[in-house]
Design a protein around this motif. Structure first.
Motif, short mmCIF file in Angstrom:
data_model
loop_
_atom_site.label_atom_id
_atom_site.label_comp_id
_atom_site.label_asym_id
_atom_site.label_seq_id
_atom_site.Cartn_x
_atom_site.Cartn_y
_atom_site.Cartn_z
N ILE A 189 11.36 7.31 -2.12
CA ILE A 189 11.10 8.42 -3.44
C ILE A 189 13.12 7.99 -4.21
CG2 ILE A 189 12.29 10.87 -4.20
CD1 ILE A 189 8.99 9.71 -4.09
N GLN A 190 13.47 7.72 -3.04
CA GLN A 190 15.19 8.00 -3.66
C GLN A 190 15.54 6.52 -4.93
OE1 GLN A 190 17.68 6.78 -0.38
NE2 GLN A 190 19.16 6.21 -1.44
N TYR A 191 15.03 5.49 -4.75
CA TYR A 191 14.86 4.70 -5.53
C TYR A 191 13.64 4.68 -6.37
CZ TYR A 191 18.06 2.75 -2.43
OH TYR A 191 19.66 2.96 -1.09
N ALA A 192 12.82 5.32 -6.87
CA ALA A 192 12.07 5.17 -7.13
C ALA A 192 11.83 5.28 -8.93
CB ALA A 192 10.68 6.63 -7.43
N ALA A 193 13.17 6.53 -9.56
CA ALA A 193 14.14 6.13 -10.76
C ALA A 193 14.01 4.79 -11.33
CB ALA A 193 15.31 7.25 -10.92
N GLU A 194 14.66 3.95 -10.75
CA GLU A 194 14.99 2.57 -10.79
C GLU A 194 14.16 1.39 -10.72
OE1 GLU A 194 18.46 1.39 -8.23
OE2 GLU A 194 18.88 3.91 -7.74
N SER A 195 12.79 2.05 -11.04
CA SER A 195 12.04 1.05 -10.98
C SER A 195 11.18 0.10 -9.45
CB SER A 195 10.91 -0.03 -11.54
OG SER A 195 11.40 1.28 -12.79
N ILE A 196 11.39 0.66 -7.97
CA ILE A 196 12.03 0.47 -7.03
C ILE A 196 10.60 1.16 -6.20
CG2 ILE A 196 12.84 0.07 -4.91
CD1 ILE A 196 15.81 -0.73 -6.13
N ARG A 197 10.37 0.69 -5.68
CA ARG A 197 8.58 1.09 -5.22
C ARG A 197 9.17 0.37 -3.76
NH1 ARG A 197 3.26 -0.70 -7.22
NH2 ARG A 197 4.46 -2.65 -7.45
N VAL A 198 7.91 1.66 -3.43
CA VAL A 198 8.47 1.33 -1.90
C VAL A 198 7.08 2.50 -0.81
CG1 VAL A 198 9.68 1.94 1.21
CG2 VAL A 198 10.43 1.94 -1.53
N ASN A 199 5.93 0.42 -0.23
CA ASN A 199 4.91 1.06 0.38
C ASN A 199 5.24 1.06 1.55
OD1 ASN A 199 3.76 2.40 -2.05
ND2 ASN A 199 4.18 1.17 -3.55
N SER A 200 3.95 0.82 2.03
CA SER A 200 3.93 0.49 3.67
C SER A 200 2.21 0.05 3.79
CB SER A 200 4.26 1.03 4.94
OG SER A 200 3.38 2.22 4.56
N VAL A 201 2.07 -1.12 4.25
CA VAL A 201 0.72 -1.34 4.64
C VAL A 201 0.54 -0.84 6.14
CG1 VAL A 201 -1.04 -3.38 4.89
CG2 VAL A 201 0.74 -3.36 3.19
N HIS A 202 -0.88 -0.42 6.73
CA HIS A 202 -0.59 -0.71 8.34
C HIS A 202 -2.06 -1.16 8.49
CE1 HIS A 202 2.51 2.59 8.12
NE2 HIS A 202 1.91 2.64 7.22
N PRO A 203 -2.54 -1.95 9.06
CA PRO A 203 -3.99 -2.84 9.50
C PRO A 203 -4.17 -2.77 10.64
CG PRO A 203 -1.55 -4.44 9.92
CD PRO A 203 -1.05 -3.36 9.09
N GLY A 204 -5.50 -2.33 10.78
CA GLY A 204 -6.14 -2.03 12.17
C GLY A 204 -5.83 -3.69 12.52
N PHE A 205 -7.07 -4.33 13.61
CA PHE A 205 -7.62 -4.83 14.69
C PHE A 205 -7.99 -5.65 13.19
CE2 PHE A 205 -8.62 -0.85 17.80
CZ PHE A 205 -7.81 -1.63 17.99
N VAL A 206 -7.14 -6.89 13.61
CA VAL A 206 -7.06 -7.94 13.21
C VAL A 206 -7.47 -9.61 13.48
CG1 VAL A 206 -6.54 -9.19 10.58
CG2 VAL A 206 -6.48 -6.93 10.94
N MET A 207 -8.04 -10.18 13.27
CA MET A 207 -8.83 -11.52 14.05
C MET A 207 -7.82 -12.57 13.19
SD MET A 207 -9.98 -13.97 16.39
CE MET A 207 -11.59 -13.08 16.80
N THR A 208 -6.57 -12.70 13.92
CA THR A 208 -5.91 -14.00 13.46
C THR A 208 -5.77 -14.72 14.85
OG1 THR A 208 -3.85 -13.14 14.34
CG2 THR A 208 -3.98 -12.16 12.46
#
Length: 80
Positions: A1-20
């Protein structure tokens, strides 16, 4: 939210069990993988492509109005 006005988006990805390559050896052990799969509603491991597609979406213009989101890609594990 702090940088949204500057068009900086902050999101996160939370993967489950993945074959790698790093998890292949342990997830090929039925004693390890079967109890985990029993707890995943979709009944399978995720793939690196499925996680990458979620990241690609968040990095693309299609998500230009998305910020502060937590994208859970876990086959329904946390939704239970």
């Amino acid at each position: 939210i702090q940088y949204a006005a500057e068009s900086i988006r902050v999101n996160s990805v939370h993967p489950g069990f993945v074959m790698t390559p790093l998890t292949r050896e342990i997830f090929n052990d039925p004693a390890i993988i079967n109890p985990r799969l029993e707890r995943v509603p979709m009944g399978r491991l995720g793939t690196v492509d499925e996680i990458a597609n979620g990241i690609l979406f968040l990095a693309s213009d299609e998500s230009s109005f998305v910020t502060g989101a937590e994208l859970v890609i876990d086959g329904g594990y946390l939704a239970q």
